[in-house]
Write a protein that holds these residues in place. Sequence first.
Motif, PDB file in Angstrom:
ATOM      1  N   SER A 367      77.076  58.394  18.787  1.00 17.74           N
ATOM      2  CA  SER A 367      76.815  59.264  19.700  1.00 17.74           C
ATOM      3  C   SER A 367      77.084  60.314  20.000  1.00 17.74           C
ATOM      4  O   SER A 367      78.164  60.580  19.994  1.00 17.74           O
ATOM      5  CB  SER A 367      76.599  58.393  20.960  1.00 17.74           C
ATOM      6  OG  SER A 367      75.888  59.322  21.701  1.00 17.74           O
ATOM      7  N   GLY A 368      76.790  61.630  19.607  1.00  6.59           N
ATOM      8  CA  GLY A 368      77.046  62.988  19.576  1.00  6.59           C
ATOM      9  C   GLY A 368      77.351  63.682  17.979  1.00  6.59           C
ATOM     10  O   GLY A 368      77.769  64.673  18.068  1.00  6.59           O
ATOM     11  N   LYS A 371      72.505  64.262  15.391  1.00  5.14           N
ATOM     12  CA  LYS A 371      71.542  63.815  14.386  1.00  5.14           C
ATOM     13  C   LYS A 371      70.314  64.679  15.199  1.00  5.14           C
ATOM     14  O   LYS A 371      69.567  65.070  14.466  1.00  5.14           O
ATOM     15  CB  LYS A 371      71.297  62.002  15.045  1.00  5.14           C
ATOM     16  CG  LYS A 371      72.426  61.374  14.510  1.00  5.14           C
ATOM     17  CD  LYS A 371      72.281  59.960  14.149  1.00  5.14           C
ATOM     18  CE  LYS A 371      71.825  59.722  16.102  1.00  5.14           C
ATOM     19  NZ  LYS A 371      73.480  59.499  17.043  1.00  5.14           N
ATOM     20  N   THR A 372      70.270  64.767  16.206  1.00 10.07           N
ATOM     21  CA  THR A 372      69.400  65.707  17.075  1.00 10.07           C
ATOM     22  C   THR A 372      69.276  67.226  16.759  1.00 10.07           C
ATOM     23  O   THR A 372      68.133  67.815  16.410  1.00 10.07           O
ATOM     24  CB  THR A 372      69.458  65.137  18.724  1.00 10.07           C
ATOM     25  OG1 THR A 372      69.685  64.066  18.524  1.00 10.07           O
ATOM     26  CG2 THR A 372      68.010  66.225  19.324  1.00 10.07           C
ATOM     27  N   THR A 373      70.374  67.210  17.003  1.00  9.79           N
ATOM     28  CA  THR A 373      70.653  68.772  16.269  1.00  9.79           C
ATOM     29  C   THR A 373      69.768  68.801  14.892  1.00  9.79           C
ATOM     30  O   THR A 373      69.222  70.285  15.065  1.00  9.79           O
ATOM     31  CB  THR A 373      72.058  69.579  16.337  1.00  9.79           C
ATOM     32  OG1 THR A 373      72.760  68.705  17.414  1.00  9.79           O
ATOM     33  CG2 THR A 373      72.811  70.923  16.076  1.00  9.79           C
ATOM     34  N   ALA A 593      71.845  55.623  18.897  1.00  7.02           N
ATOM     35  CA  ALA A 593      71.360  57.082  20.309  1.00  7.02           C
ATOM     36  C   ALA A 593      72.235  56.853  21.304  1.00  7.02           C
ATOM     37  O   ALA A 593      71.390  55.914  21.974  1.00  7.02           O
ATOM     38  CB  ALA A 593      70.637  57.936  19.641  1.00  7.02           C
TER      39      ALA A 593
HETATM   40  N1  LIG Z   1      71.596  72.078  23.459  1.00  4.44           N
HETATM   41  C1  LIG Z   1      72.806  72.016  23.750  1.00  4.44           C
HETATM   42  N2  LIG Z   1      73.907  73.362  24.445  1.00  4.44           N
HETATM   43  C2  LIG Z   1      75.395  73.240  24.250  1.00  4.44           C
HETATM   44  N3  LIG Z   1      75.929  71.838  23.437  1.00  4.44           N
HETATM   45  C3  LIG Z   1      74.564  70.799  23.104  1.00  4.44           C
HETATM   46  C4  LIG Z   1      73.486  71.193  23.259  1.00  4.44           C
HETATM   47  N4  LIG Z   1      72.295  69.802  22.164  1.00  4.44           N
HETATM   48  C5  LIG Z   1      73.758  69.062  22.372  1.00  4.44           C
HETATM   49  N5  LIG Z   1      74.912  69.941  22.354  1.00  4.44           N
HETATM   50  C6  LIG Z   1      76.086  68.859  21.433  1.00  4.44           C
HETATM   51  O1  LIG Z   1      76.251  68.766  20.659  1.00  4.44           O
HETATM   52  C7  LIG Z   1      76.706  67.993  19.858  1.00  4.44           C
HETATM   53  C8  LIG Z   1      76.191  67.071  19.317  1.00  4.44           C
HETATM   54  O2  LIG Z   1      74.489  66.588  20.203  1.00  4.44           O
HETATM   55  P1  LIG Z   1      73.292  66.006  19.333  1.00  4.44           P
HETATM   56  O3  LIG Z   1      72.365  65.475  20.723  1.00  4.44           O
HETATM   57  O4  LIG Z   1      72.662  66.263  18.093  1.00  4.44           O
HETATM   58  O5  LIG Z   1      74.128  64.130  18.803  1.00  4.44           O
HETATM   59  P2  LIG Z   1      73.472  62.469  18.390  1.00  4.44           P
HETATM   60  O6  LIG Z   1      73.421  62.272  17.603  1.00  4.44           O
HETATM   61  O7  LIG Z   1      71.855  62.979  18.547  1.00  4.44           O
HETATM   62  O8  LIG Z   1      73.385  61.548  20.063  1.00  4.44           O
HETATM   63  P3  LIG Z   1      73.141  61.542  20.971  1.00  4.44           P
HETATM   64  O9  LIG Z   1      72.527  59.791  19.088  1.00  4.44           O
HETATM   65  O10 LIG Z   1      73.801  60.580  21.469  1.00  4.44           O
HETATM   66  O11 LIG Z   1      71.179  62.070  21.164  1.00  4.44           O
HETATM   67  C9  LIG Z   1      77.346  66.765  21.571  1.00  4.44           C
HETATM   68  O12 LIG Z   1      77.935  67.011  21.757  1.00  4.44           O
HETATM   69  C10 LIG Z   1      76.292  67.867  22.403  1.00  4.44           C
HETATM   70  O13 LIG Z   1      77.348  67.415  23.564  1.00  4.44           O
END
Ligand SMILES: Nc1ncnc2c1ncn2[C@@H]1O[C@H](COP(=O)(O)OP(=O)(O)OP(=O)(O)O)[C@@H](O)[C@H]1O
Length: 593
Positions: A367-368, A371-373, A593
Amino acid sequence: MIRQLLRVVGDDYRAPIHRFLTSVVCYAVLQGVTFVLLVPVLRPLLRGDVAGAWPWLGALAVATAATVVAYYVQSLQGFRVGLEAANQLYHRIGDHLATLPLGWFSGGRVGRMAKLASSGVREITGLFAHQLQPLLSGIVTPLTVVLAMFLFDWRLATAMLVAAPVLYLVHRWSVGMVARADQAMDEAVAEANDRIVEFARFQPTLRAFGRVGADHAALEEAMRTQDRVARRYARRMAPGKAVFTVAVQLAVAVAVVFGADLALGGAVDVAELIALLVLVVRFAEPIVEVGELGSVLRSTRASLERMDEVLSTPPLPEPAQPLQPKGSDIELADVRFSYEGAAGRPVLDGVSFRVPAGTMTALVGPSGSGKTTVTRLIARFWDVDSGSVRVGGVDVRELGSESLVAQLAMVFQDVYLFDATIAENIRVGRPAATDDEVREAARLAGVDEIVHRLPQGWDTRVGEGGAALSGGERQRVSLARAILKDAPIVLLDEATAALDPQNEAAVQQALGRMADRTMLVIAHRLQTVVAADQIVVLDSRGRVAEVGTHDELLARDGQYAAFWRERSRAGTWRLRGDRSPSPVGGGSVTPVA
Ligand SMILES: Nc1ncnc2c1ncn2[C@@H]1O[C@H](COP(=O)(O)OP(=O)(O)OP(=O)(O)O)[C@@H](O)[C@H]1O
């Protein structure tokens, strides 16, 4: 402020605003003239010369009639220009929002935008309809009176001229004092409102933890602060307002004393003095009115500033000559990315991988890990800090946003549904689709099952944001949209929250249906991960740890194999048909996630 107003409303709306301002100035001058005409009317009357007053009475009647007409014209124009300016603003904001990067809409911006679009636009309409007239009259009318006063008595006129800057300075001081009190009050009220909304929204959570009463510490603290600030507000605001009114009355009193002195010295007779003093009193009226406007104007100015800020946010840069994608593969090359304003290490730090056309890649990682990014950078919610994201061999910055969007179908976790029927919501995927195509997409995504359960079937409205549906059901509607859109690339986030058995079946069916597409899936289900042509594992530092198939990565016995063992032991990789509970929470090493 007027310059800022013209900038916010836009260049093509300057002419009507200038016309309105001119009509307000005409009205203010005419008002000053009617005040001034009182002197030649009263002077003969007070001396008992009725016949001598008649011509001036006639002039006063004409001037009064002209003032009434001017007032009517300017107030009509004020309302009209206010409404048109609001309309113009809605269009400008709407047009501008459509050009902003999608990432701009994250965080609390949408909520603030909603407030700005409703109360902010209303305030600006009110500025035209109610405030600009007294504001301009408060300057132009007294100025007219002072200038005309020179025709009657230069000494009193000079005294009034000297009083004007003094009154202005006192006004600024008083507005400043009230503004500070207002700002503290606004902040306290906003904080209390937020806490009340939070208190209402999180009732289920609060009650689940036994917080049944109104003993929500944050709410109580916000209420106490508001109470404290309100008391301080009353103490500070009253003197701020009173000082200006007292200053105006003091200026009038000084003029009376000065006039009396002139009369006693024989410089003016009593009749003339009384007439001039009436003028002095009327001179003060519009100025006092300006004093009353202080806090409304301050709040309108703050809204104008916020609108200016939104309208001057740079749009997503569009290429001068957009290129067309050649194929439907995705490639990230040495991508570095940090969220705006975030300190510390980048979210993605040198990420490179390729999703060949027509294959499926599963993206896993703690998590974090970003992936979503990754999926959002492909859809160009933001631009990368360095490196590149390529779709069909072309950097997404070189593709026009229209052709990029045409390449992609996105099924993310935060699915937004419009308050319309399910069919209308699915049709968003391809507005020109036939009813049969909509039904077929609905069937493939398992939406028809939901429809059968709804009270009015296909005609049921889903409520704002899709409130009438569960998270899993909303995601199925989103899947149906993606199927209907039939885009060559699919970005899919298998939401953990939505992993009920029916939803799993729908996701499975939809994935099968889109098997010939290029798919990047943030995977939460074992069969997605196992079936993927390749698995990309991100580590907690936002870097690619491993890439390979399920078997290859298990054989490598690295991070993925460790995840796999841990998940298998914990039983949180879900097998199809397995009705064990869904994965809970995100451990530090969970690939879900
Ligand atoms: N809009 C935003 N503004 C600032 N920081 C963000 C934003 N969206 C995500 N983050 C930060 O970027 C990092 C990566 O987030 P992301 O959502 O891409 O991770 P993830 O792997 O998809 O997580 P999860 O599996 O929990 O959904 C995290 O530390 C999150 O706090």
